[in-house]
Design an enzyme around this catalytic site. Structure first.
Site, PDB file in Angstrom:
ATOM      1  N   TYR A 113      -0.219 -17.414 -11.243  1.00 43.81           N
ATOM      2  CA  TYR A 113       0.024 -16.886 -12.595  1.00 43.81           C
ATOM      3  C   TYR A 113      -0.871 -17.654 -13.558  1.00 43.81           C
ATOM      4  CZ  TYR A 113       2.669 -14.173 -15.950  1.00 43.81           C
ATOM      5  OH  TYR A 113       3.024 -13.286 -16.921  1.00 43.81           O
ATOM      6  N   LYS A 168      11.865   6.922   2.247  1.00 39.83           N
ATOM      7  CA  LYS A 168      10.460   7.241   2.544  1.00 39.83           C
ATOM      8  C   LYS A 168       9.612   5.966   2.453  1.00 39.83           C
ATOM      9  CE  LYS A 168       7.362  10.635   2.726  1.00 39.83           C
ATOM     10  NZ  LYS A 168       7.398  11.988   3.195  1.00 39.83           N
TER      11      LYS A 168
END
Ligand SMILES: NC(=O)c1ccc[n+]([C@@H]2O[C@H](COP(=O)([O-])OP(=O)(O)OC[C@H]3O[C@@H](n4cnc5c(N)ncnc54)[C@H](O)[C@@H]3O)[C@@H](O)[C@H]2O)c1
Length: 461
Positions: A113, A168
């Site tokens: 970060y 899915k």
């Protein structure tokens, strides 16, 4: 068609006095009710009472309730709790985000970060092609739906579609290590869907459209394909067409027929049906007679449905103007992507020798497969409790693996046909028989072969 399924599994906690033989009573009731026992544990024993957890598969939700109430009627058995195993599996959802990098020290944070990440953003701003190299984009797919045609449930909306889209995404990960994420949109307006997908597209390497009703699905896909520089694939259309072509290739091998010479009856000329017809025509099919809920499909309704127009122009039945029963006379192939019980036993009997029936309406097919098998040489359905399950999961994981790895931006018909050939080739000649025309979804080679076929077809563009 009343077989039990793990999709309707329940665990019932019951207690009873040892002297009344509760295990024997319980199992007898469950078996008499037609459920299948898959586990039985005595979880507690206190003085003369035992607590039993019995897990069984029912036929449907109603059957599960009947089994439970039948047990509760027995004065010797006390039902304490019933848990639905499918609901338990869904508590808190089925997928999660996990970090690929260790974040243990201050140094790790500074690189993953700020301030380190700023240099990565600057690099991408300077050279956008670094986006694929330095972010999740190259392995990430959006599973986009508007909830308008979810499974066989119809227009149930974006929120109710989420468990299906999560499933899915889980399959994408399990079978092809693709990071897919559900994007369930609270709109059913074509332009809003298209614009929304367009503005979120930078994150994704591909778009899998799912469960968007016809004919809007055709327009959404066509517009997105024009706008985006990543592949857009409507699985209900192309995934179905690929797996049907794969299965048909092997079925035709078995009955020694060529698709070019076959009379094909197609029931259902919607999302799946038109895509199937397109691939069959691309493979040389010349005689496809289509039916929808209003009967024979032989003229454009003038409702600006582009796929129907294509179907009428490319598959028109010539002089034929009849019912589905008349069309079935002498037919070599029946493909159903429509509704339950469209065919009768007489229709199947009237087909040509060595006939093939793919009755794919879910959950109940166009004809009971047991009846179809009396006359047809090869029968397939979409059901997991029958042989020859035609399932799109054989397609989309490997198809997207290939698209993402080869950085393919546009999908071609050749890619669809190559993927179908790859799936068909997973069933070797010595394995091929009337009950085994498609490989198992757990066959590891399927994803690899489909991905390789898509990459090769992409190279030839
Ligand atoms: N792999 C699979 O097993 C698989 C894949 C895709 C679709 N399907 C099934 O196929 C069916 C259709 O899916 P879709 O996405 O194309 O839906 P869709 O709504 O786009 O199309 C349905 C089509 O079936 C027609 N139809 C409805 N009732 C009919 C009847 N009684 N007789 C003849 N035609 C009729 C409609 O007019 C329409 O043309 C569903 O049951 C779906 O579950 C199965």
């Amino acid at each position: 068609m009343g077989s039990t399924s793990p999709g309707y599994a329940i665990t019932i906690r019951v207690d009873g006095a040892v002297s009344s033989q509760p295990v024997a009573q319980l199992t007898q009731i469950i078996l008499e009710m037609g459920a299948s026992i898959t586990a039985l544990d005595v979880v507690e024993s206190i003085l003369d009472r035992v607590v039993i957890d019995v897990t069984c598969d029912a036929i449907d939700a109603n059957h599960a309730e009947l089994v439970t109430s039948e047990i509760a009627k027995n004065p010797e058995l006390n039902v304490r709790k019933v848990s639905d195993r499918t609901f338990l599996l869904h508590l808190g959802g089925k997928i999660e985000v996990s970090s690929k990098v260790a974040l243990k020290t201050r140094d790790d944070l500074s690189r993953a970060y700020t301030p380190g990440v700023a240099r990565i953003s600057q690099a991408i701003a300077k050279d956008p092609s670094d986006l694929r190299r330095l972010t999740i984009k190259r392995n990430t797919v959006a599973v986009v739906t508007d909830g308008s045609a979810v499974l066989g449930l119809g227009n149930i909306g974006a929120g109710a579609a989420l468990p299906v889209m999560e499933g899915k995404a889980a399959l994408f990960k399990r079978f092809a290590d693709v990071d897919a994420w559900p994007v369930c949109l609270d709109t059913q307006d074509v332009d809003e869907i298209v614009r929304t997908v367009q503005i979120i597209a930078p994150v994704y390497g591909g778009i899998n459209l799912e469960d968007i009703s016809a004919p809007r699905c055709f327009e959404v896909e066509a517009k997105l394909r024009q706008l985006l520089d990543i592949p857009v694939f409507h699985d209900d259309q192309h995934g179905t067409a690929i797996v049907v072509l794969a299965a048909l290739t092997n079925a035709l091998k078995l009955v020694k027929k060529n698709v070019k010479d076959c009379k094909i009856v197609l029931s259902g000329v919607g999302a799946a049906g038109t895509a199937v017809a397109r691939l069959l025509v691309a493979k040389g099919a010349k005689n496809i007679i289509g039916f929808d809920k209003d009967g024979l499909v032989f003229q454009d309704k003038g409702d600006s449905d582009p796929m129907r127009k294509w179907f009428v122009e490319n598959c028109s039945p010539g002089n034929f103007l009849g019912t589905i029963s008349e069309a079935m006379m002498g037919a070599d192939i029946f493909i159903g992507v429509s509704a339950p019980n469209v065919l009768s036993e007489t229709d199947v009997k009237a087909m040509a020798k060595g006939s093939i029936i793919f009755a794919l309406a879910n959950p109940d097919p166009e004809i009971d497969p047991a009846i179809a098998r009396k006359f047809a040489a090869v029968v397939a359905t979409g059901r997991s409790d029958q042989p020859n399950q035609i399932n799109n999961v054989l397609v989309f994981p490997g198809f997207f693996r290939g698209l993402l790895d080869a950085n393919i931006t546009k999908i071609t018909d050749q890619m669809l046909i190559s993927a179908a050939d790859a799936i068909a080739s997973c069933v070797e000649d010595q394995q091929l028989n009337a009950n085994f025309i498609v490989p198992s979804v757990f066959d590891q080679s399927v994803v690899q072969k489909v991905a390789a076929a898509v990459k090769r077809a992409g190279d030839k563009k």
